[in-house]
Design a protein around this motif. Structure first.
Motif, PDB file in Angstrom:
ATOM      1  N   ASN A 166      39.923  50.827  50.338  1.00  0.00           N
ATOM      2  CA  ASN A 166      39.204  50.137  51.425  1.00  0.00           C
ATOM      3  C   ASN A 166      37.729  49.929  51.093  1.00  0.00           C
ATOM      4  O   ASN A 166      37.043  49.140  51.701  1.00  0.00           O
ATOM      5  N   ARG A 167      37.277  50.670  50.126  1.00  0.00           N
ATOM      6  CA  ARG A 167      35.867  50.580  49.736  1.00  0.00           C
ATOM      7  C   ARG A 167      35.721  49.506  48.654  1.00  0.00           C
ATOM      8  O   ARG A 167      36.488  49.466  47.699  1.00  0.00           O
ATOM      9  N   LYS A 168      34.751  48.611  48.799  1.00  0.00           N
ATOM     10  CA  LYS A 168      34.482  47.550  47.847  1.00  0.00           C
ATOM     11  C   LYS A 168      33.259  47.909  47.030  1.00  0.00           C
ATOM     12  O   LYS A 168      32.215  48.309  47.575  1.00  0.00           O
ATOM     13  N   ILE A 169      33.395  47.702  45.738  1.00  0.00           N
ATOM     14  CA  ILE A 169      32.269  47.981  44.858  1.00  0.00           C
ATOM     15  C   ILE A 169      31.879  46.687  44.135  1.00  0.00           C
ATOM     16  O   ILE A 169      32.727  45.866  43.781  1.00  0.00           O
ATOM     17  N   PRO A 170      30.601  46.463  43.894  1.00  0.00           N
ATOM     18  CA  PRO A 170      30.151  45.249  43.190  1.00  0.00           C
ATOM     19  C   PRO A 170      30.327  45.407  41.678  1.00  0.00           C
ATOM     20  O   PRO A 170      29.995  46.458  41.109  1.00  0.00           O
ATOM     21  N   VAL A 171      30.855  44.381  41.043  1.00  0.00           N
ATOM     22  CA  VAL A 171      31.022  44.363  39.585  1.00  0.00           C
ATOM     23  C   VAL A 171      30.624  42.986  39.058  1.00  0.00           C
ATOM     24  O   VAL A 171      30.636  41.993  39.789  1.00  0.00           O
ATOM     25  N   GLN A 172      30.282  42.915  37.777  1.00  0.00           N
ATOM     26  CA  GLN A 172      29.933  41.672  37.104  1.00  0.00           C
ATOM     27  C   GLN A 172      30.856  41.468  35.902  1.00  0.00           C
ATOM     28  O   GLN A 172      31.077  42.407  35.132  1.00  0.00           O
ATOM     29  N   PHE A 173      31.423  40.281  35.796  1.00  0.00           N
ATOM     30  CA  PHE A 173      32.323  39.966  34.694  1.00  0.00           C
ATOM     31  C   PHE A 173      31.637  38.987  33.732  1.00  0.00           C
ATOM     32  O   PHE A 173      30.809  38.188  34.137  1.00  0.00           O
ATOM     33  N   GLY A 174      32.066  39.044  32.492  1.00  0.00           N
ATOM     34  CA  GLY A 174      31.572  38.078  31.516  1.00  0.00           C
ATOM     35  C   GLY A 174      30.396  38.591  30.730  1.00  0.00           C
ATOM     36  O   GLY A 174      29.968  39.732  30.871  1.00  0.00           O
ATOM     37  N   THR A 175      29.884  37.704  29.894  1.00  0.00           N
ATOM     38  CA  THR A 175      28.726  38.007  29.069  1.00  0.00           C
ATOM     39  C   THR A 175      27.633  36.998  29.389  1.00  0.00           C
ATOM     40  O   THR A 175      27.871  35.937  29.958  1.00  0.00           O
ATOM     41  N   ARG A 176      26.429  37.341  28.968  1.00  0.00           N
ATOM     42  CA  ARG A 176      25.323  36.450  29.286  1.00  0.00           C
ATOM     43  C   ARG A 176      25.446  35.122  28.542  1.00  0.00           C
ATOM     44  O   ARG A 176      25.243  34.059  29.113  1.00  0.00           O
ATOM     45  N   PHE A 177      25.816  35.186  27.245  1.00  0.00           N
ATOM     46  CA  PHE A 177      25.878  33.974  26.424  1.00  0.00           C
ATOM     47  C   PHE A 177      27.328  33.595  26.142  1.00  0.00           C
ATOM     48  O   PHE A 177      28.156  34.473  25.822  1.00  0.00           O
ATOM     49  N   ALA A 178      27.627  32.328  26.301  1.00  0.00           N
ATOM     50  CA  ALA A 178      28.981  31.829  26.017  1.00  0.00           C
ATOM     51  C   ALA A 178      28.869  30.420  25.415  1.00  0.00           C
ATOM     52  O   ALA A 178      27.965  29.651  25.762  1.00  0.00           O
ATOM     53  N   SER A 179      29.768  30.123  24.486  1.00  0.00           N
ATOM     54  CA  SER A 179      29.780  28.804  23.841  1.00  0.00           C
ATOM     55  C   SER A 179      31.211  28.433  23.491  1.00  0.00           C
ATOM     56  O   SER A 179      32.053  29.316  23.265  1.00  0.00           O
ATOM     57  N   ALA A 180      31.471  27.153  23.454  1.00  0.00           N
ATOM     58  CA  ALA A 180      32.824  26.694  23.132  1.00  0.00           C
ATOM     59  C   ALA A 180      32.733  25.375  22.378  1.00  0.00           C
ATOM     60  O   ALA A 180      31.881  24.529  22.675  1.00  0.00           O
TER      61      ALA A 180
END
Length: 436
Positions: A88-102
């Motif tokens: 029931n408790r929500k925690i903040p998270v961050q996904f990914g990386t700062r730099f991305a290229s394709a």
């Protein structure tokens, strides 16, 4: 034609120069340099490029896409605290990386698209229309040059006849003055003939100015620089106008380039209608791609490791329902096609009327020419006899000036009838589709 073409290959005929041409050489020069013909020839090249463009749409299309992203602040999401066991408790998270290229390369190939295939066919038909339009422009140019050429020849003939009369009148004036000097003729005789002589001198000067203009007009119709000097190899006698006669006035509407242009327009309208009808069909295309994705928390390490990715697929697009827009477009194209058929029928009637009118004008002008030719010959004989009688003291100077005026009028009518005959014959040949 081969001879004059070889001349064009050796010199730049767009520059001012001196040229000596007959009628056909004037026409060939015009077909090579006249602005409308040159543009119509460029339109043919343009239409050929359109055909190649339509063909190019059916070939594979490849492209490369690249991207670079600096996530200066990663987006935050809330997820359940699975690690703590409290869902029931929500925690903040961050996904990914700062730099991305394709970097991804993809090849697309159309397998079926009705618009592409019909567009290719329409482009080819349009190419045929450009060629027919060129033919019509070439015919119009040939007609314009021919008429201008005839105008120059008839003006030269007008001047020749006037100079011939002037020489006769000059001799009569000289003889009259000689008789006046010895007291045989009266002053009034000298004055009357002098007036006629002065008038014919003025007329010749006027005709020379007209001749200069007609030559300028001919050069304009040919696309020749006005600074160029143009001399004609032929005279009006070389044409033998009396022998020119059209006895066979049978024709086919199919020989007229305008008729074939309208047929091509009908074909284009049919393709347009077919395109709208086939718009309900699906389009199918295939693609294959391959690329690399790069991720890093530091910019310097971004391109050290790449993760490959590839896909092969087929795309189907089927417009099941697009409102009633396409239905009404089909109906509009049907109406346009029906109108083009009506225009073809009307054009056939118009061509028939043109041939009748041109033939009537030609026959009338030719009859007038034969009459005026006879009248001029008779008037010349009358003038010669009156001059002879005047020299013998039987006729008066008034008789001479009156006969000279009648001769001048007869010459003017003769030349006018000659020009009308030549131009009306050209119009008749064009109406019957005999000018190519």
């Amino acid at each position: 034609m081969s001879g004059i073409s070889s001349v064009y290959g050796q010199v730049d005929t767009t520059l001012p120069g001196t040229y000596a041409f007959n009628l056909e050489e004037c026409v060939q020069y015009g077909l090579a340099h006249q602005r409308d013909v040159v543009n119509a020839r460029l339109d043919i090249n343009f239409s050929r490029e359109q055909v190649k463009e339509a063909t190019g749409k059916l070939l594979p299309h490849a492209d490369i896409n690249a991207s670079f992203t600096d996530n200066m602040k990663l987006a935050t999401s809330l997820i359940p605290d699975i690690a703590g066991g409290d869902f029931n408790r929500k925690i903040p998270v961050q996904f990914g990386t700062r730099f991305a290229s394709a970097v991804t390369g993809q090849v697309n190939q159309t397998l079926f698209n009705s618009d592409y295939f019909l567009g290719l066919k329409a482009a080819r038909v349009y190419g045929g229309l450009a060629e027919k339009t060129y033919n019509r422009t070439a015919i119009d140019t040939r007609v314009a040059i021919t008429k201008a050429y005839y105008a120059v020849l008839t003006n030269e003939e007008n001047i020749r006849l006037a100079k011939s009369t002037m020489e006769q009148l000059k001799k009569t004036l000289s003889d009259t003055r000689a008789r006046y000097d010895v007291g045989v003729a009266e002053r009034i005789d000298v004055d009357r003939i002098t007036v006629s002589y002065n008038n014919i001198i003025t007329d010749i000067a006027t005709q020379i100015r007209v001749l200069v203009y007609t030559v300028q007009l001919l050069k304009f119709q040919m696309g020749m620089p006005q600074q160029s000097k143009l001399e004609l190899k032929e005279s009006i006698q070389d044409l033998n106008v009396t022998a020119l006669a059209i006895t066979d006035t049978t024709y086919r509407v199919q020989d007229r380039v305008e008729y074939n242009i309208q047929l091509t327009q009908i074909a284009l309208n049919e393709l347009s209608l077919k395109s709208k009808r086939m718009g309900y069909l699906p389009s199918l295309s295939a693609y294959v791609n391959y690329g690399f994705n790069y991720f890093s928390t530091k910019f310097g390490d971004l391109y050290k490791t790449g993760f490959g990715a590839s896909a092969l697929g087929v795309t189907l697009a089927w417009p099941i329902f697009t409102g009633t827009e396409r239905l009404h477009q089909i109906r509009q194209n049907r109406i346009t096609l029906e109108k083009s058929h009506n225009d073809l029928s009307y054009l056939s009637e118009q061509i028939s009327l043109e041939v009748t009118n041109a033939n009537t004008a030609y026959q009338n002008y030719r009859a007038q020419y034969l009459t005026q030719k006879t009248n001029m010959e008779l008037t010349q004989g009358i003038y010669d006899r009156i001059v002879m009688k005047f020299e013998q003291g039987v006729a008066t100077s008034l008789d001479v000036t009156s006969a000279e005026k009648d001769l001048k009028d007869a010459q003017v009518e003769y030349v006018k009838a000659m020009l009308n005959t030549l131009t009306s014959k050209t119009d008749l040949d064009k109406a019957m589709g005999r000018i190519r």
